[in-house]
Design an enzyme around this catalytic site. Structure first.
Site: not given
Length: 312
Positions: A276, A150, A23, A270, A255, A257, A216, A272
């Site tokens: 990003g 990602s 990443e 998951e 975060r 998800d 992205y 994070n």
């Protein structure tokens, strides 16, 4: 900004970005945006592309804290956090344990299941014989590297041949591969900042799931925020996400998800711990709806710097 230390009080800040993970490019984009926002606020901030000489550069540069913008291995898995602990440098976000556990999808899910939190059934694949365990979950499955972010190396599979091919692809990123029961439904994400859950985002994409391209580069991904859930369900999902975040020892910002299946039941996917911060990123979107502009968001994240050596 009355609840945040003055810009000068942050001292000299190193924005850690780049590194050597899969990443890297996303990290450089995130780090560049954060660096510009900090400098725009008058913070004495500098971008450092992370390499083997990082600790020496931090010591020689007289830095007073680090803003971690490293995604994936080496930055989101407790490695950089442990290195910064070693030299006593305050840093943003989760500590060593929360970072390491949050990066490990399988162990995160095992912990959630132990606490009675809803998450799809999953198994680890490390060799060919493990494909039988994965098939026992029932098709369709989602296959993903256990310790990557990602949506790198992820594929939906519906039979043995696809499973083997997806495992081999994911194994190119991580020797341990996660096979997880596929959930049909809506994708959501919850931003957490200083123990507060910001407005949820519902993600809509014509892709099979919210994959790397959808995140992205796609112009067809739609972001619904506010996501127009009933107030009771919205509050319940926020409570669930904060519980899931704190269960793995994550802190500061990040975060979670999740998905809602066709019966409107939630499934945690998951965590994070270094999300990003690009122009396609979800945390800034959620913060904007909450009335927190990008420059203020960056300062609030910087204020999560861990407390040590008299740090503010």
């Amino acid at each position: 900004m009355s609840n945040i230390a003055t810009d000068e009080a942050f001292g000299k800040v190193a924005v850690l970005m780049g590194g050597g993970s899969a990443e890297r490019e996303i990290s450089l984009n995130s780090g560049g945006a954060v660096l510009a926002a900090l400098r725009g606020h008058g913070v004495d901030a500098y971008g450092l592309d992370v390499g083997e000489d990082l600790l020496e550069r931090l010591n020689d540069g007289g830095y007073e804290r680090a803003f971690i913008m490293l995604h994936g291995r080496g930055g989101e898995d407790g490695v950089i956090q442990g290195a910064l602990e070693r030299i006593g440098l305050p840093y943003t976000g989760s500590g060593v344990l929360g970072s390491a556990l949050g990066m490990d999808k399988y162990r995160t899910k095992a912990l959630w299941r132990g606490l009675g939190l809803p998450t799809p059934a999953s198994v680890l694949i490390s060799e060919l014989s493990d494909l039988d365990k994965a098939e026992a979950l029932g098709y369709p499955l989602i296959i993903k590297p256990n310790c990557e972010g990602s949506s790198i190396g992820m594929n939906k599979v519906g039979n043995r041949d696809q499973l083997r091919q997806a495992w081999q692809e994911a194994a190119g990123y991580d020797a341990m591969v996660l096979a997880e029961s596929w959930i049909t439904g809506e994708e959501y994400t919850a931003t957490i900042l200083h123990q507060e859950v910001l407005p949820l985002i519902r993600l809509e994409t014509p892709h099979l799931f919210y994959d790397y391209q959808a995140k992205y580069s796609s112009t067809t991904t739609r972001y619904h925020c506010p996501c127009e859930l009933a107030a009771e369900q919205d509050a319940g999902l926020k409570t669930l996400c904060l519980q899931a975040f704190e269960a793995v020892g994550a802190s500061g910002w990040g975060r979670v998800d999740l998905m809602l299946d066709q019966r409107r039941q939630p499934w945690l996917i998951e965590v994070n711990t270094v999300p990003g911060m690009t122009d396609h990123s979800l945390v800034p979107m959620s913060a904007e709806v909450a009335g927190i502009g990008f420059p203020e968001l960056v300062l609030r994240i910087l204020a999560t710097s861990r407390q040590r050596r008299g740090a503010l």
